[in-house]
Design a protein around this motif. Structure first.
Motif, short mmCIF file in Angstrom:
data_model
loop_
_atom_site.label_atom_id
_atom_site.label_comp_id
_atom_site.label_asym_id
_atom_site.label_seq_id
_atom_site.Cartn_x
_atom_site.Cartn_y
_atom_site.Cartn_z
N ILE A 79 -14.91 31.70 -5.08
CA ILE A 79 -15.03 31.18 -3.77
C ILE A 79 -13.96 31.68 -2.78
CG2 ILE A 79 -15.11 29.02 -2.45
CD1 ILE A 79 -16.19 27.89 -5.14
N LEU A 80 -12.70 31.88 -3.41
CA LEU A 80 -11.66 32.20 -2.60
C LEU A 80 -11.46 33.70 -2.27
CD1 LEU A 80 -8.91 30.00 -4.50
CD2 LEU A 80 -9.85 29.58 -2.17
N GLY A 81 -12.48 34.39 -3.00
CA GLY A 81 -12.67 35.74 -2.77
C GLY A 81 -11.64 36.62 -3.39
N LYS A 82 -10.92 35.91 -4.47
CA LYS A 82 -10.25 36.83 -5.45
C LYS A 82 -10.61 37.60 -6.52
CE LYS A 82 -6.08 33.66 -4.52
NZ LYS A 82 -5.48 32.59 -4.86
N SER A 107 -14.08 18.40 -9.61
CA SER A 107 -12.51 18.50 -9.22
C SER A 107 -12.12 20.14 -9.04
CB SER A 107 -11.54 18.11 -10.56
OG SER A 107 -12.09 17.50 -11.65
N ALA A 108 -12.92 20.87 -9.68
CA ALA A 108 -12.67 22.46 -9.28
C ALA A 108 -12.86 22.59 -7.89
CB ALA A 108 -13.47 23.18 -10.12
N LEU A 109 -13.72 22.09 -7.25
CA LEU A 109 -14.09 22.16 -5.93
C LEU A 109 -13.15 21.53 -4.84
CD1 LEU A 109 -18.17 22.44 -6.06
CD2 LEU A 109 -16.30 24.32 -5.93
N ALA A 110 -12.18 20.59 -5.38
CA ALA A 110 -11.59 19.57 -4.56
C ALA A 110 -10.44 20.60 -3.85
CB ALA A 110 -11.02 18.41 -5.25
N GLY A 111 -10.24 20.52 -2.62
CA GLY A 111 -9.02 21.04 -2.06
C GLY A 111 -9.67 22.50 -1.42
N LEU A 112 -10.70 22.71 -1.37
CA LEU A 112 -11.26 24.05 -0.82
C LEU A 112 -11.56 23.74 0.66
CD1 LEU A 112 -13.64 25.28 -3.34
CD2 LEU A 112 -11.41 26.21 -2.85
N ASN A 113 -10.51 22.81 1.36
CA ASN A 113 -11.18 22.51 2.78
C ASN A 113 -11.13 23.44 3.73
OD1 ASN A 113 -11.06 19.87 1.76
ND2 ASN A 113 -8.71 19.50 1.83
N ASN A 114 -10.64 24.63 3.43
CA ASN A 114 -10.67 25.66 4.46
C ASN A 114 -11.87 26.57 4.35
OD1 ASN A 114 -7.86 24.94 5.45
ND2 ASN A 114 -7.11 26.26 3.97
N TYR A 115 -12.48 26.14 3.64
CA TYR A 115 -14.10 26.66 3.53
C TYR A 115 -15.30 25.95 3.95
CZ TYR A 115 -11.58 30.47 0.92
OH TYR A 115 -10.56 31.43 0.83
N SER A 116 -16.15 26.57 4.80
CA SER A 116 -17.27 25.89 4.90
C SER A 116 -18.48 26.11 3.86
CB SER A 116 -17.90 26.56 6.31
OG SER A 116 -18.97 25.91 6.74
N LEU A 117 -18.79 24.93 2.90
CA LEU A 117 -19.45 25.36 1.98
C LEU A 117 -21.06 24.53 2.02
CD1 LEU A 117 -17.05 24.37 -0.90
CD2 LEU A 117 -17.31 26.34 -0.12
N GLY A 118 -21.77 25.26 1.31
CA GLY A 118 -23.28 24.74 1.23
C GLY A 118 -23.75 25.12 -0.19
N PHE A 119 -24.50 24.00 -0.63
CA PHE A 119 -25.09 24.14 -2.21
C PHE A 119 -26.42 24.24 -2.29
CE2 PHE A 119 -20.84 21.94 -2.15
CZ PHE A 119 -20.37 22.35 -3.33
N VAL A 120 -27.00 24.85 -3.24
CA VAL A 120 -28.40 25.15 -3.45
C VAL A 120 -28.48 24.85 -5.00
CG1 VAL A 120 -30.32 26.36 -3.59
CG2 VAL A 120 -28.84 26.62 -1.58
N ASP A 147 -16.83 28.15 -16.43
CA ASP A 147 -15.50 28.68 -16.19
C ASP A 147 -14.66 28.51 -14.65
OD1 ASP A 147 -13.02 30.19 -15.84
OD2 ASP A 147 -13.96 31.99 -16.69
N PHE A 148 -14.16 27.15 -14.50
CA PHE A 148 -13.73 26.62 -13.28
C PHE A 148 -12.83 27.45 -12.36
CE2 PHE A 148 -15.18 22.59 -15.18
CZ PHE A 148 -16.39 22.69 -14.53
N GLU A 149 -12.04 28.23 -13.33
CA GLU A 149 -10.66 29.32 -12.83
C GLU A 149 -11.49 30.20 -12.02
OE1 GLU A 149 -7.71 28.41 -13.11
OE2 GLU A 149 -7.07 30.44 -12.09
N THR A 150 -12.74 30.94 -12.61
CA THR A 150 -13.30 31.81 -12.10
C THR A 150 -14.03 31.47 -10.90
OG1 THR A 150 -13.69 33.17 -14.33
CG2 THR A 150 -15.30 33.55 -12.82
N VAL A 151 -14.97 30.42 -11.11
CA VAL A 151 -15.53 29.76 -9.98
C VAL A 151 -14.71 29.75 -8.74
CG1 VAL A 151 -16.70 27.58 -9.09
CG2 VAL A 151 -17.17 28.26 -11.44
N LYS A 152 -13.49 29.11 -9.00
CA LYS A 152 -12.50 29.00 -7.71
C LYS A 152 -12.19 30.32 -7.47
CE LYS A 152 -9.28 25.43 -6.16
NZ LYS A 152 -8.59 24.32 -6.57
#
Ligand SMILES: Nc1ncnc2c1ncn2[C@@H]1O[C@H](COP(=O)(O)OP(=O)(O)O)[C@@H](O)[C@H]1O
Ligand SMILES: [Mg+2]
Length: 226
Positions: free
Chosen positions: A214-217, A29-42, A206-211
């Motif tokens: 990712i957003l560079g904030k 859920s924390a990652l939902a809505g990040l459609n403007n980013y191109s993501l990859g996972f390891v 800490d999903f707030e921090t994770v987000k």
């Protein structure tokens, strides 16, 4: 589109079944809505890797094969993520080159480890280097400290450090053994340093921090940069 490689520490996929289930639901859920980013996972190997590596060690199996067992565990965790996250490419990617190809085609690659001697931190650093991404490392500690906070109550957290500081901390913990415990190992640290990759070390729970990372904030973790 801005590219971000997300390393998911295996420790976040460890513990009881309920722990892992609630973590995966929370993260998706924390990652939902990040459609403007191109993501990859390891994805790391966590306690599945630990179990097999320590069994192998007790059996006198060599370090190379211990690493291969660890890599198989990372790929099991990666497959869980790849199958559960709706937009991820469902097959586990086993080389940085193939992950880059998926990035180029706008897909979301999920990797575990690649070859013995390379941690999943290193894979994440190489992937970030190959595709020109920022790197967000989700782990079980809320940043980089001047010494291991698990063992030192007076450890101090850094909001921001440069590459040389990261490299000297990583060097102190560098045993080159499977499942060694430093938040970001030496080889991975040298890769981010040589390419000036912006690295965010954050508490993956800490999903707030994770987000924000990712957003560079601004966020609660540690930023490693120039
Ligand atoms: N100076 C340090 N700053 C932060 N964490 C450190 C430091 N030294 C050692 N560590 C350890 O690194 C651990 C995180 O790495 P690890 O357990 O491999 O998790 P993961 O692979 O899931 O990210 C922390 O729990 C912490 O005990
Ligand atoms: Mg680790």
């Amino acid at each position: 589109m801005e590219r971000v490689v997300i390393k998911i520490g295996g420790s976040l996929l460890s513990g009881s079944q309920d722990d892992v289930l609630s973590y995966l639901h929370g993260l998706s859920s924390a990652l939902a809505g990040l459609n403007n980013y191109s993501l990859g996972f390891v994805v790391g190997g966590g306690d599945t890797a630990s179990k097999y590596v320590s069994l192998a060690r007790e059996l006198g199996i060599n370090e190379y094969d211990q690493d291969l067992l660890g890599i198989m565990a990372t790929r099991m965790n990666a497959k869980l993520i790849a199958s559960f996250f709706p937009d991820a490419w469902p097959e586990i990617i086993t080389s940085v080159d193939d992950a880059r190809t998926l990035f180029e085609h706008g897909k979301i690659p999920v990797m575990g480890g690649t070859v013995p001697g390379h941690t999943t931190n290193t894979v994440a650093a190489l992937l970030a280097e190959a595709v020109g991404a920022r790197l967000v490392n989700l782990t079980n500690v809320d940043g980089i400290y001047d010494k291991d906070p698990r063992e030192n109550e007076d450890a101090k957290k850094f909001d921001r450090i440069d590459y040389d500081t990261l490299i000297s901390l990583a060097a102190e913990y560098d045993s080159r053994e499977a499942r060694a415990h430093f938040v970001f190992d030496l080889l991975a640290s040298k890769v981010v340093a040589r390419s000036g990759i912006e690295l965010h070390i954050v508490d993956g729970r800490d999903f707030e921090t994770v987000k924000n990372a990712i957003l560079g904030k601004p966020h609660n973790g540690t930023v490693v940069g120039e």
